[in-house]
Design an enzyme around this catalytic site. Structure first.
Site, PDB file in Angstrom:
ATOM      1  N   ARG A 282      14.391 -18.946  22.023  1.00  0.00           N
ATOM      2  CA  ARG A 282      13.424 -18.354  21.082  1.00  0.00           C
ATOM      3  C   ARG A 282      13.820 -16.922  20.697  1.00  0.00           C
ATOM      4  NH1 ARG A 282      13.049 -22.682  21.586  1.00  0.00           N
ATOM      5  NH2 ARG A 282      11.355 -24.009  22.268  1.00  0.00           N
TER       6      ARG A 282
ATOM      7  N   SER B 147       2.835 -22.126  21.254  1.00  0.00           N
ATOM      8  CA  SER B 147       2.945 -21.429  22.543  1.00  0.00           C
ATOM      9  C   SER B 147       2.958 -19.920  22.309  1.00  0.00           C
ATOM     10  CB  SER B 147       4.232 -21.835  23.256  1.00  0.00           C
ATOM     11  OG  SER B 147       4.148 -23.188  23.619  1.00  0.00           O
TER      12      SER B 147
ATOM     13  N   GLU C 251       6.039 -14.985  22.713  1.00  0.00           N
ATOM     14  CA  GLU C 251       6.946 -15.614  21.745  1.00  0.00           C
ATOM     15  C   GLU C 251       6.467 -15.264  20.331  1.00  0.00           C
ATOM     16  OE1 GLU C 251       7.644 -19.777  22.745  1.00  0.00           O
ATOM     17  OE2 GLU C 251       7.649 -20.281  20.611  1.00  0.00           O
TER      18      GLU C 251
HETATM   19  C1  LIG Z   1       0.657 -26.139  16.576  1.00  0.00           C
HETATM   20  C2  LIG Z   1       1.961 -25.380  16.702  1.00  0.00           C
HETATM   21  C3  LIG Z   1       3.003 -25.921  17.418  1.00  0.00           C
HETATM   22  C4  LIG Z   1       4.218 -25.237  17.532  1.00  0.00           C
HETATM   23  N1  LIG Z   1       5.221 -25.807  18.249  1.00  0.00           N
HETATM   24  C5  LIG Z   1       6.409 -25.172  18.348  1.00  0.00           C
HETATM   25  C6  LIG Z   1       7.505 -25.767  19.074  1.00  0.00           C
HETATM   26  O1  LIG Z   1       7.419 -26.881  19.563  1.00  0.00           O
HETATM   27  N2  LIG Z   1       8.658 -25.074  19.162  1.00  0.00           N
HETATM   28  C7  LIG Z   1       8.817 -23.849  18.598  1.00  0.00           C
HETATM   29  O2  LIG Z   1       9.908 -23.262  18.694  1.00  0.00           O
HETATM   30  N3  LIG Z   1       7.800 -23.253  17.914  1.00  0.00           N
HETATM   31  C8  LIG Z   1       6.610 -23.885  17.776  1.00  0.00           C
HETATM   32  N4  LIG Z   1       5.590 -23.282  17.101  1.00  0.00           N
HETATM   33  C9  LIG Z   1       5.757 -21.910  16.565  1.00  0.00           C
HETATM   34  C10 LIG Z   1       6.273 -21.836  15.119  1.00  0.00           C
HETATM   35  O3  LIG Z   1       5.949 -23.020  14.387  1.00  0.00           O
HETATM   36  C11 LIG Z   1       7.784 -21.610  15.073  1.00  0.00           C
HETATM   37  O4  LIG Z   1       8.119 -20.382  15.693  1.00  0.00           O
HETATM   38  C12 LIG Z   1       8.322 -21.614  13.641  1.00  0.00           C
HETATM   39  O5  LIG Z   1       9.734 -21.611  13.695  1.00  0.00           O
HETATM   40  C13 LIG Z   1       7.847 -20.428  12.807  1.00  0.00           C
HETATM   41  O6  LIG Z   1       8.196 -20.696  11.448  1.00  0.00           O
HETATM   42  P1  LIG Z   1       7.358 -20.051  10.256  1.00  0.00           P
HETATM   43  O7  LIG Z   1       8.005 -20.463   8.993  1.00  0.00           O
HETATM   44  O8  LIG Z   1       5.915 -20.405  10.386  1.00  0.00           O
HETATM   45  O9  LIG Z   1       7.603 -18.522  10.526  1.00  0.00           O
HETATM   46  P2  LIG Z   1       6.551 -17.338  10.415  1.00  0.00           P
HETATM   47  O10 LIG Z   1       5.498 -17.516  11.456  1.00  0.00           O
HETATM   48  O11 LIG Z   1       6.114 -17.181   9.019  1.00  0.00           O
HETATM   49  O12 LIG Z   1       7.482 -16.123  10.848  1.00  0.00           O
HETATM   50  C14 LIG Z   1       7.985 -16.026  12.184  1.00  0.00           C
HETATM   51  C15 LIG Z   1       9.085 -14.972  12.224  1.00  0.00           C
HETATM   52  O13 LIG Z   1      10.193 -15.453  11.459  1.00  0.00           O
HETATM   53  C16 LIG Z   1      10.530 -14.492  10.454  1.00  0.00           C
HETATM   54  N5  LIG Z   1      11.029 -15.210   9.283  1.00  0.00           N
HETATM   55  C17 LIG Z   1      10.393 -16.160   8.551  1.00  0.00           C
HETATM   56  N6  LIG Z   1      11.193 -16.591   7.562  1.00  0.00           N
HETATM   57  C18 LIG Z   1      12.347 -15.893   7.668  1.00  0.00           C
HETATM   58  C19 LIG Z   1      13.557 -15.883   6.936  1.00  0.00           C
HETATM   59  N7  LIG Z   1      13.765 -16.677   5.892  1.00  0.00           N
HETATM   60  N8  LIG Z   1      14.532 -15.028   7.331  1.00  0.00           N
HETATM   61  C20 LIG Z   1      14.363 -14.217   8.390  1.00  0.00           C
HETATM   62  N9  LIG Z   1      13.229 -14.171   9.116  1.00  0.00           N
HETATM   63  C21 LIG Z   1      12.243 -15.005   8.761  1.00  0.00           C
HETATM   64  C22 LIG Z   1       9.247 -13.741  10.174  1.00  0.00           C
HETATM   65  O14 LIG Z   1       9.512 -12.488   9.592  1.00  0.00           O
HETATM   66  C23 LIG Z   1       8.674 -13.650  11.580  1.00  0.00           C
HETATM   67  O15 LIG Z   1       9.258 -12.604  12.292  1.00  0.00           O
HETATM   68  C24 LIG Z   1       4.373 -23.966  16.936  1.00  0.00           C
HETATM   69  C25 LIG Z   1       3.313 -23.422  16.201  1.00  0.00           C
HETATM   70  C26 LIG Z   1       2.126 -24.123  16.058  1.00  0.00           C
HETATM   71  C27 LIG Z   1       1.008 -23.536  15.233  1.00  0.00           C
END
Ligand SMILES: Cc1cc2nc3c(=O)[nH]c(=O)nc-3n(C[C@H](O)[C@H](O)[C@H](O)COP(=O)(O)OP(=O)(O)OC[C@H]3O[C@@H](n4cnc5c(N)ncnc54)[C@H](O)[C@@H]3O)c2cc1C
Length: 298
Positions: free
Chosen positions: A170, A219, A289
């Site tokens: 992560r 998480s 995280e």
């Molecule tokens: C119900 C639920 C279950 C989940 N299960 C998991 C799981 O199993 N495994 C897991 O790893 N995570 C999980 N997550 C967490 C989350 O979905 C992940 O971390 C996901 O990768 C975040 O993506 P996002 O597009 O929503 O990013 P955001 O939440 O919008 O952003 C997260 C970070 O990424 C950065 N970011 C976004 N886009 C870019 C880009 N294009 N370039 C550079 N930086 C960028 C943002 O600036 C920020 O710092 C879960 C979340 C929820 C709500």
């Protein structure tokens, strides 16, 4: 509202409530919020942006705690805009950073490519998955990456290889001031039907063990080496613990849910309470995280 420069084709909003764009459903307004029309439009937008303007990249907001005060700068939303995706060669899958992970996983399986099924239950974008090295059920985003293109604050695009990044659990460290524009994933040829079956299986398993229908960010803490954050939190009796409108999930102790009227402050205070109590009672210091808008990790 359309951006006030005639050569820009994206959508610019002012004082956009970020609670609308985060899975916790909390967070104050962004002073400016830009959804580019496409990658070229994003380049043009960044080129004309005041160099002193703070910029934050938003995917699907599924790993973000946005403060109640919001963000005094420009948020760039990739979801719904950078959404091109196509197969390249026999086993390559090209996707822009705003493609939803679930969509990517299904598309790959339909093309008869395997290795991306684990992404199906991650409710974020490819960009967020690259930034977080998102993973589940033994799969991790960066194990599949053959190359990425990044874009910097001035709109300069660069091709980068995985060797340019230090990737951990992560955690991804790469060149300062660059964000992910798109990626080429290298998958394996396989049985697409079996891939779809695996996706269904993983989603069912998730629904059984996680509060998937409630506002959360997944998480909250990374698992410490050799242990599980959820086990530690449960072991000290914090499952179900409430603070304002925020609650440690009864179903999965490493999830904090918004029970309906939580503020970002409630959630932040609960994260801090859990972290403090786990350390006091078990000696383990949990590392969040979740990312804080305007502050890196929580
Ligand atoms: C119900 C639920 C279950 C989940 N299960 C998991 C799981 O199993 N495994 C897991 O790893 N995570 C999980 N997550 C967490 C989350 O979905 C992940 O971390 C996901 O990768 C975040 O993506 P996002 O597009 O929503 O990013 P955001 O939440 O919008 O952003 C997260 C970070 O990424 C950065 N970011 C976004 N886009 C870019 C880009 N294009 N370039 C550079 N930086 C960028 C943002 O600036 C920020 O710092 C879960 C979340 C929820 C709500």
């Amino acid at each position: 509202m359309v951006a006030n420069r005639t050569d820009l084709r994206g959508e610019l909003r002012e004082h956009e409530p970020l609670a609308r764009h985060t899975s916790w459903r909390v967070g104050g307004p962004a002073r400016r919020f830009y959804r580019p029309a496409d990658a070229d439009d994003l380049v043009a937008f960044l080129r004309q942006l005041d160099p002193s303007e703070p910029v934050f990249w938003l995917g699907l907001g599924s790993n973000l705690l946005v403060p109640d005060a919001g963000f005094q700068g420009t948020v760039i939303q990739t979801q719904g805009s950078l959404t091109r995706m196509e197969q390249r060669g026999d086993t390559g899958l090209y996707a822009e950073s705003g493609v939803a992970c679930a969509k990517l996983a299904r598309y790959a399986a339909r093309q008869g490519l395997v290795g991306a099924e684990f992404l199906a239950g991650i409710p974020g974008t490819l960009g967020g998955a690259l930034a977080m090295n998102a993973g589940a059920w033994g799969g991790e985003t960066w194990s599949q990456v053959a190359g990425v293109r990044t874009i910097d604050r001035h709109g300069q695009v660069r091709a980068r290889s995985p060797a340019d990044f230090t990737v951990g659990y992560r955690e991804v460290k790469g060149p300062e001031g660059e964000w992910f524009l798109d990626a080429l994933l290298e998958l394996a040829p396989g049985d697409g039907e079996a891939g779809m079956g695996r996706i269904r299986e993983l989603l069912e398993q998730r629904a059984r063990t996680q509060p998937t229908g409630l506002p959360s960010c997944g998480s909250v803490f990374r698992n410490p080496p050799g242990d599980h954050a959820a086990r530690l939190i449960e072991s000290i009796g914090l499952k179900g613990y409430r603070l304002g409108g925020a609650q440690v999930s009864e179903k999965h102790a490493n999830f904090i849910i918004n029970t309906g009227a939580a503020s970002a402050r409630d959630i932040g205070s609960l994260i801090e309470h859990v972290r403090r109590e786990v350390e006091r009672q078990t000696g383990v210091r949990l590392v969040p995280e979740v990312r804080m808008v305007g502050g890196g990790s929580q």
